[in-house]
Write a protein that holds these residues in place. Structure first.
Motif, PDB file in Angstrom:
ATOM      1  N   SER A   1      67.489  91.997 103.521  1.00 44.97           N
ATOM      2  CA  SER A   1      68.822  91.748 102.960  1.00 44.97           C
ATOM      3  C   SER A   1      68.920  92.073 101.465  1.00 44.97           C
ATOM      4  CB  SER A   1      69.262  90.283 103.180  1.00 44.97           C
ATOM      5  OG  SER A   1      69.267  89.976 104.565  1.00 44.97           O
ATOM      6  N   TYR A   2      67.955  92.813 100.957  1.00 44.93           N
ATOM      7  CA  TYR A   2      68.063  93.215  99.554  1.00 44.93           C
ATOM      8  C   TYR A   2      69.198  94.218  99.387  1.00 44.93           C
ATOM      9  CZ  TYR A   2      67.192  95.643  95.179  1.00 44.93           C
ATOM     10  OH  TYR A   2      67.349  96.211  93.943  1.00 44.93           O
ATOM     11  N   GLN A   3      70.007  94.031  98.383  1.00 44.95           N
ATOM     12  CA  GLN A   3      71.124  94.946  98.112  1.00 44.95           C
ATOM     13  C   GLN A   3      70.790  95.791  96.888  1.00 44.95           C
ATOM     14  OE1 GLN A   3      75.048  93.002  98.118  1.00 44.95           O
ATOM     15  NE2 GLN A   3      74.064  91.168  98.991  1.00 44.95           N
ATOM     16  N   TYR A   4      70.842  97.088  97.065  1.00 45.29           N
ATOM     17  CA  TYR A   4      70.561  98.033  95.986  1.00 45.29           C
ATOM     18  C   TYR A   4      71.783  98.081  95.073  1.00 45.29           C
ATOM     19  CZ  TYR A   4      68.934 102.377  93.790  1.00 45.29           C
ATOM     20  OH  TYR A   4      68.511 103.339  92.903  1.00 45.29           O
ATOM     21  N   ASP A   5      71.623  97.560  93.839  1.00 42.46           N
ATOM     22  CA  ASP A   5      72.789  97.355  92.965  1.00 42.46           C
ATOM     23  C   ASP A   5      73.553  98.633  92.658  1.00 42.46           C
ATOM     24  OD1 ASP A   5      73.016  94.397  91.573  1.00 42.46           O
ATOM     25  OD2 ASP A   5      71.003  94.808  92.326  1.00 42.46           O
ATOM     26  N   HIS A   6      72.877  99.756  92.625  1.00 41.19           N
ATOM     27  CA  HIS A   6      73.583 101.001  92.299  1.00 41.19           C
ATOM     28  C   HIS A   6      74.555 101.408  93.404  1.00 41.19           C
ATOM     29  CE1 HIS A   6      71.362 101.769  88.628  1.00 41.19           C
ATOM     30  NE2 HIS A   6      70.232 101.469  89.274  1.00 41.19           N
ATOM     31  N   ASP A   7      74.358 100.847  94.589  1.00 40.83           N
ATOM     32  CA  ASP A   7      75.284 101.149  95.690  1.00 40.83           C
ATOM     33  C   ASP A   7      76.435 100.153  95.741  1.00 40.83           C
ATOM     34  OD1 ASP A   7      73.725 103.258  96.411  1.00 40.83           O
ATOM     35  OD2 ASP A   7      72.602 102.164  97.951  1.00 40.83           O
ATOM     36  N   ALA A   8      76.359  99.094  94.950  1.00 37.72           N
ATOM     37  CA  ALA A   8      77.412  98.071  94.952  1.00 37.72           C
ATOM     38  C   ALA A   8      78.535  98.486  94.015  1.00 37.72           C
ATOM     39  CB  ALA A   8      76.827  96.729  94.517  1.00 37.72           C
ATOM     40  N   PRO A   9      79.747  97.950  94.227  1.00 34.50           N
ATOM     41  CA  PRO A   9      80.858  98.249  93.317  1.00 34.50           C
ATOM     42  C   PRO A   9      80.494  97.887  91.876  1.00 34.50           C
ATOM     43  CG  PRO A   9      81.657  97.123  95.273  1.00 34.50           C
ATOM     44  CD  PRO A   9      80.161  97.070  95.344  1.00 34.50           C
ATOM     45  N   GLU A  10      80.773  98.805  90.975  1.00 34.85           N
ATOM     46  CA  GLU A  10      80.468  98.632  89.548  1.00 34.85           C
ATOM     47  C   GLU A  10      78.984  98.344  89.318  1.00 34.85           C
ATOM     48  OE1 GLU A  10      83.037  95.825  87.705  1.00 34.85           O
ATOM     49  OE2 GLU A  10      84.876  96.860  88.331  1.00 34.85           O
ATOM     50  N   ALA A  11      78.124  98.777  90.268  1.00 31.80           N
ATOM     51  CA  ALA A  11      76.664  98.632  90.162  1.00 31.80           C
ATOM     52  C   ALA A  11      76.243  97.184  89.942  1.00 31.80           C
ATOM     53  CB  ALA A  11      76.126  99.517  89.044  1.00 31.80           C
ATOM     54  N   PHE A  12      76.956  96.268  90.622  1.00 31.51           N
ATOM     55  CA  PHE A  12      76.637  94.862  90.474  1.00 31.51           C
ATOM     56  C   PHE A  12      76.812  94.156  91.808  1.00 31.51           C
ATOM     57  CE2 PHE A  12      78.018  90.453  89.561  1.00 31.51           C
ATOM     58  CZ  PHE A  12      76.865  90.001  88.952  1.00 31.51           C
ATOM     59  N   SER A  13      75.672  93.669  92.377  1.00 31.15           N
ATOM     60  CA  SER A  13      75.715  93.044  93.701  1.00 31.15           C
ATOM     61  C   SER A  13      75.929  91.540  93.629  1.00 31.15           C
ATOM     62  CB  SER A  13      74.404  93.328  94.450  1.00 31.15           C
ATOM     63  OG  SER A  13      73.314  92.670  93.801  1.00 31.15           O
ATOM     64  N   GLY A  14      75.525  90.903  92.512  1.00 24.47           N
ATOM     65  CA  GLY A  14      75.681  89.458  92.375  1.00 24.47           C
ATOM     66  C   GLY A  14      74.658  88.643  93.126  1.00 24.47           C
ATOM     67  N   GLN A  15      73.530  89.271  93.544  1.00 26.53           N
ATOM     68  CA  GLN A  15      72.499  88.527  94.279  1.00 26.53           C
ATOM     69  C   GLN A  15      71.858  87.468  93.378  1.00 26.53           C
ATOM     70  OE1 GLN A  15      70.085  91.451  97.022  1.00 26.53           O
ATOM     71  NE2 GLN A  15      70.666  92.522  95.150  1.00 26.53           N
ATOM     72  N   ASP A  16      71.254  86.476  94.022  1.00 20.99           N
ATOM     73  CA  ASP A  16      70.505  85.450  93.292  1.00 20.99           C
ATOM     74  C   ASP A  16      69.043  85.877  93.240  1.00 20.99           C
ATOM     75  OD1 ASP A  16      69.411  83.245  92.150  1.00 20.99           O
ATOM     76  OD2 ASP A  16      70.069  81.805  93.674  1.00 20.99           O
ATOM     77  N   TYR A  17      68.499  86.026  92.044  1.00 22.59           N
ATOM     78  CA  TYR A  17      67.136  86.523  91.899  1.00 22.59           C
ATOM     79  C   TYR A  17      66.141  85.406  91.575  1.00 22.59           C
ATOM     80  CZ  TYR A  17      69.586  90.959  91.618  1.00 22.59           C
ATOM     81  OH  TYR A  17      70.385  92.036  91.897  1.00 22.59           O
ATOM     82  N   PHE A  18      66.604  84.184  91.456  1.00 21.48           N
ATOM     83  CA  PHE A  18      65.714  83.079  91.109  1.00 21.48           C
ATOM     84  C   PHE A  18      65.004  82.527  92.348  1.00 21.48           C
ATOM     85  CE2 PHE A  18      68.303  83.026  87.301  1.00 21.48           C
ATOM     86  CZ  PHE A  18      67.398  82.633  86.312  1.00 21.48           C
ATOM     87  N   PRO A  19      63.841  81.884  92.167  1.00 25.54           N
ATOM     88  CA  PRO A  19      63.176  81.215  93.295  1.00 25.54           C
ATOM     89  C   PRO A  19      64.118  80.196  93.934  1.00 25.54           C
ATOM     90  CG  PRO A  19      61.698  81.308  91.398  1.00 25.54           C
ATOM     91  CD  PRO A  19      63.041  81.783  90.929  1.00 25.54           C
ATOM     92  N   GLU A  20      64.041  80.081  95.248  1.00 30.53           N
ATOM     93  CA  GLU A  20      64.937  79.169  95.967  1.00 30.53           C
ATOM     94  C   GLU A  20      64.774  77.730  95.494  1.00 30.53           C
ATOM     95  OE1 GLU A  20      64.391  79.591 100.136  1.00 30.53           O
ATOM     96  OE2 GLU A  20      64.926  81.727 100.167  1.00 30.53           O
ATOM     97  N   ALA A  21      63.522  77.323  95.185  1.00 26.42           N
ATOM     98  CA  ALA A  21      63.279  75.943  94.761  1.00 26.42           C
ATOM     99  C   ALA A  21      63.857  75.663  93.369  1.00 26.42           C
ATOM    100  CB  ALA A  21      61.776  75.652  94.756  1.00 26.42           C
ATOM    101  N   LEU A  22      64.114  76.700  92.612  1.00 30.31           N
ATOM    102  CA  LEU A  22      64.629  76.525  91.261  1.00 30.31           C
ATOM    103  C   LEU A  22      66.146  76.638  91.216  1.00 30.31           C
ATOM    104  CD1 LEU A  22      63.835  76.138  88.270  1.00 30.31           C
ATOM    105  CD2 LEU A  22      63.692  78.641  88.080  1.00 30.31           C
ATOM    106  N   GLY A  23      66.680  77.548  91.986  1.00 30.18           N
ATOM    107  CA  GLY A  23      68.122  77.761  91.966  1.00 30.18           C
ATOM    108  C   GLY A  23      68.534  78.619  90.788  1.00 30.18           C
ATOM    109  N   ARG A  24      69.777  79.089  90.824  1.00 32.10           N
ATOM    110  CA  ARG A  24      70.253  79.962  89.751  1.00 32.10           C
ATOM    111  C   ARG A  24      70.293  79.210  88.420  1.00 32.10           C
ATOM    112  NH1 ARG A  24      73.398  84.676  89.652  1.00 32.10           N
ATOM    113  NH2 ARG A  24      73.918  84.535  91.871  1.00 32.10           N
ATOM    114  N   GLN A  25      69.807  79.862  87.395  1.00 27.25           N
ATOM    115  CA  GLN A  25      69.778  79.297  86.051  1.00 27.25           C
ATOM    116  C   GLN A  25      70.593  80.182  85.108  1.00 27.25           C
ATOM    117  OE1 GLN A  25      67.776  76.394  85.188  1.00 27.25           O
ATOM    118  NE2 GLN A  25      67.715  76.264  87.434  1.00 27.25           N
TER     119      GLN A  25
END
Length: 465
Positions: A388-412
């Motif tokens: 389910s990785y989204q390649y950001d360059h293929d997303a609109p405006e080159a921004f997918s908005g995925q969460d890249y932080f560890p699940e146990a930490l959550g978005r910071q």
């Protein structure tokens, strides 16, 4: 001195021959009463700390903190006379524990006869911890009243147990009126005026740098250099006295005070104050490369991504000095100081780095989310790596908005650009608008924000971040 060590005057002293011997002007003008001490009204004025102690006829142990030539030794001697204490003077430069023990023993003998001892220790900060601790018992039992003099910050240089038993009094550098008083007294004693015009006299006061002893030494130099009917102007005075070096020690308070003033002037976007403190340090002999390194740090810490060119300019100035040397290379450092001082300011990256480092240390070895991990083997693919990785360059405006932080930490959120970034305004260019009649508030640099600024800082930032 103990009673056994006391000696009467020799034949020469008894004949008064000593009075005709040459004496420095500073010694001739040494105050004989506390009311003659200049420049320390906050300590010796009608309601000041030392005056109140003398009114009560009690004197506790003290630490005199202040620059050279402000009257610390003289005041200590006069306090001993005013309180009928035997005055003993020593210096931490020439004394050790054995010398102190001898002084303490003599003070105990003196105390048995009903006479107290005021021990004045010059440069007390030069004593090590064990030597400073040796004062504690004799301070506590009243064998001595200690007055220590130091040019360095007692909080850093003296032990806490010693400071807890003594009161710190600050001696200030002599201001222009105080030094003028000294010159007037010197002229009265010498029976002649200083052969300088008004501008040169003002320059002479500045050269003294708040040091009364230095002021009188300068006056002596002027009198020695003067020919008949000669009067010096400011330019001639500079050549005659060869201006004394400013008070500055690269390892002590003077150094740290000035570099702090330089950094805060740059941070406060005041190029004039920044240049002043930069030149103060260069004139005192500071290593220009040290200053260049500090300006690089200012560009990183206080300007940051608000103007990435500030770091480039600061680094270029360091390289230019390395290549040119003094004095030409110092101009490059001055230009860098001006650029960084007038650049837009943002510590967002500095704060973000600190916050991220704290979180990294506190959260432990958390595994990144599987969707951003590579899956070079079938086993890893079967475990969901890269799924389910989204390649950001293929997303609109080159921004997918995925969460890249560890699940146990959550978005910071660590990086929070200035409000100018969120409004799409810019701080890339400042135009200095100063007018002679403007108020202090209007006299600061006017900040103009051309379009398209800080957007580079915001690129890739989630809309709701």
């Amino acid at each position: 001195m103990s009673p056994k060590a006391k000696r009467g005057p020799n034949l020469f002293a008894a004949a008064g021959l000593e009075r005709g011997a040459p004496r420095p002007l500073a010694d001739k003008l040494r105050p004989t009463r506390l009311t003659e001490v200049v420049g320390q009204d906050h300590l010796l004025g009608p309601d000041a700390a030392l005056t109140r102690m003398l009114d009560a006829r009690t004197l506790g142990s003290l630490v005199f903190w202040g620059p050279p030539g402000t009257g610390k030794t003289t005041v200590a001697r006069l306090l001993a006379e005013a309180t009928d204490l035997h005055f003993v003077q020593t210096s931490a430069i020439f004394s050790g524990v054995a010398d102190l023990k001898k002084v303490f023993d003599e003070a105990r003998v003196r105390r048995e006869t009903g006479l107290g001892t005021l021990l004045f220790v010059d440069e007390i900060h030069r004593f090590n911890r064990a030597q400073q601790d040796s004062f504690l018992p004799v301070m506590e039992d009243g064998t001595i009243v200690l007055i220590g003099a130091t040019t360095e910050n007692p909080s850093f240089e003296l032990n806490a147990p010693l400071l807890s038993r003594a009161r710190v009094l600050i001696f200030k550098p002599l201001d222009a009126p105080a030094i003028e008083q000294l010159f007037a007294r010197a002229e009265a004693i010498e029976g002649r005026t200083l052969p300088v015009d008004a501008a040169a006299r003002t320059a002479l006061i500045r050269m003294a740098d708040g040091d009364g002893r230095a002021a009188l030494t300068l006056a002596e130099e002027v009198w020695r250099a003067t020919r008949k009917d000669e009067v010096f102007d400011a330019v001639a005075l500079q050549e005659v006295v060869q201006r004394r070096a400013p008070i500055y020690d690269k390892q002590q308070d003077g150094h740290y005070n000035l570099i702090s003033a330089l950094h805060k002037s740059v941070r406060g976007s005041d190029p004039d104050a920044a240049l002043y403190y930069l030149c103060r340090m260069l004139d005192a002999g500071e290593d220009p490369l040290y200053l260049a390194r500090r300006i690089v740090r200012m560009a990183i810490e206080d300007v940051g991504l608000a103007d990435p060119q500030a770091l480039v300019v600061a680094n270029a100035a360091k390289d230019a000095y390395d290549f040119l040397g003094s004095p030409e290379g110092e101009l490059a450092i001055a230009e860098a100081a001006i650029y960084v001082a007038t650049a837009p300011k943002s510590n967002a990256a500095y704060l973000a780095y600190g916050a991220a480092m704290r979180t990294a240390r506190e959260s432990g070895s958390l595994l990144p989310p599987k969707h951003i991990l590579n899956a070079p083997t079938k086993l890893m693919k079967s475990e969901g790596y890269g799924e389910s990785y989204q390649y950001d360059h293929d997303a609109p405006e080159a921004f997918s908005g995925q969460d890249y932080f560890p699940e146990a930490l959550g978005r910071q959120q660590f990086y929070d650009p200035p409000s100018a970034a969120l409004s799409g305004t810019s701080a890339s260019g400042w135009i200095t608008g100063r007018s002679s009649g403007a108020s202090a508030a209007n006299d600061r640099s006017r900040r103009l924000f051309p379009p398209d600024r800080f957007q580079r800082e915001c690129r890739g930032r989630p809309p709701n971040a």
